[in-house]
Design a protein around this motif. Structure first.
Motif, short mmCIF file in Angstrom:
data_model
loop_
_atom_site.label_atom_id
_atom_site.label_comp_id
_atom_site.label_asym_id
_atom_site.label_seq_id
_atom_site.Cartn_x
_atom_site.Cartn_y
_atom_site.Cartn_z
N THR A 1 11.16 34.72 3.43
CA THR A 1 10.17 35.76 3.12
C THR A 1 9.92 35.84 1.63
N VAL B 1 11.04 40.89 0.83
CA VAL B 1 9.91 41.55 0.15
C VAL B 1 10.37 42.14 -1.18
N VAL B 2 11.53 42.81 -1.18
CA VAL B 2 12.05 43.40 -2.42
C VAL B 2 12.30 42.31 -3.46
N ALA C 1 15.50 36.27 4.73
CA ALA C 1 15.28 36.89 3.42
C ALA C 1 14.77 35.88 2.41
N ALA D 1 14.40 43.21 10.52
CA ALA D 1 14.20 44.37 9.65
C ALA D 1 14.84 44.16 8.27
N VAL D 2 16.11 43.82 8.27
CA VAL D 2 16.83 43.71 6.99
C VAL D 2 16.39 42.46 6.23
N LEU E 1 12.85 42.92 4.78
CA LEU E 1 12.91 43.92 3.72
C LEU E 1 13.52 43.34 2.45
N LEU E 2 14.63 42.65 2.56
CA LEU E 2 15.27 42.04 1.39
C LEU E 2 14.36 40.99 0.75
#
Length: 307
Positions: A193, A117-118, A190, A110-111, A114-115
């Motif tokens: 991704t 993608v941001v 992260a 999850a984290v 998300l990081l």
């Protein structure tokens, strides 16, 4: 179905080769486990011979492995040198390690995604720079340093989490060690991704979809992100097995009575059957997760299944 059957058949030789390698390495360690079991107490030659015969230590390695696999196929992980069933010794510890690994894996998924993608969507900006700097720092610091620092700061000083044991159950007792266990892999997820998504956002099919008037959110979520997750899924699948096996340090820091702690103690006591039994189950979990990952490839990219 053919694609799934091929992957399943490929897993069979991997399982036998891996378990044989583990068995050979464990029982090739120097020292006599029977003498180690006796400690400083004297042991007669007759007793030594009887115990070595009982545990087939005088047989060739290939015979020992064959007997072990014959028992394993019947669901028997063997006996320790103290006469306890290995499955019984591990039964109460699997739940602890599984809860720790699954919690860490969910945080990592999850984290980390998300990081990533941001950072990819804000490439070159403050968010991207912060993610790159933070993940570099986490990767550079050894996990035991992160563990002790988190235990002191978040546990002792701030009192946000318990510092040891499993008295509070899940999730209270598992969140802090799970964050420590997941920190290293989360950083890689992260970065992976971010790199994969940033590359796909520059691809021709993304520009074409945008030029046709497709909403950016749909372009990113349905097309770019889906293709970008293939290497991420690969890493996550492999890393779940690593989390299960790599919990030795984390379980030691936070005094969690899991499989990692048992394996560490068994290595010290030269309890080869316990080490082999625990690692064999971890190998089966690792192979099963990788099989699921291979099947997910076919879902994310149907061209892989048709290849």
């Amino acid at each position: 179905m053919r694609y799934a059957a091929q992957r399943l058949l490929q897993a069979v030789p991997v399982f036998f080769a891996t378990t044989f390698l583990i068995y050979a390495m464990v029982f090739a360690l120097p020292g006599d486990p029977i003498l180690a079991l006796a400690g400083d107490k004297p042991i007669s030659d007759e007793t030594l011979h009887t115990l070595r015969e009982r545990y087939h230590l005088n047989d060739p390695l290939i015979v020992q492995y064959g007997l072990y696999m014959f028992g394993l196929l019947r669901g028997d992980l063997g006996q320790s040198f103290t006469g306890q069933q290995v499955s019984d010794m591990l039964a109460g510890r699997w739940e602890v390690t599984a809860q720790l690994a699954v919690t860490a894996w969910v945080l990592e998924l999850a984290v980390g995604v998300l990081l990533g993608v941001v950072a990819a969507l804000r490439r070159g900006g403050i968010a991207d720079t912060a993610v790159l700097a933070g993940t570099t720092f986490v990767i550079a610091v050894p996990v035991f340093v992160v563990g002790y620092a988190a235990q002191i700061v978040l546990g002792l000083n701030l009192g946000l989490f318990p510092t040891a044991g499993t008295e509070q159950g899940w999730p209270g007792s598992y969140l802090l060690p799970a964050m420590v266990l997941a920190s290293f892999s989360l950083a890689y997820v992260a970065r992976l991704t971010r790199t994969s998504l940033a590359e796909n956002l520059r691809a021709d099919y993304v520009r074409t979809a945008t030029a046709k008037g497709m909403r950016r959110r749909r372009v990113i979520g349905r097309h770019a992100l889906r293709n970008s997750l293939i290497p991420v899924v690969t890493f996550l699948g492999v890393d779940f097995g690593n989390l299960m096996a790599g919990a030795v340090v984390t379980e030691g820091i936070f005094n969690l009575p899991g499989i990692g702690q048992q394996v560490f103690q068994s290595i010290q006591l030269q309890e080869g059957p316990v080490v082999v039994g625990a690692v064999t189950v971890l190998v089966m979990i690792f192979i099963a997760v990788n099989l699921v990952v291979d099947l997910l490839y076919g879902v994310l990219d149907p061209r892989i299944a048709r290849a």
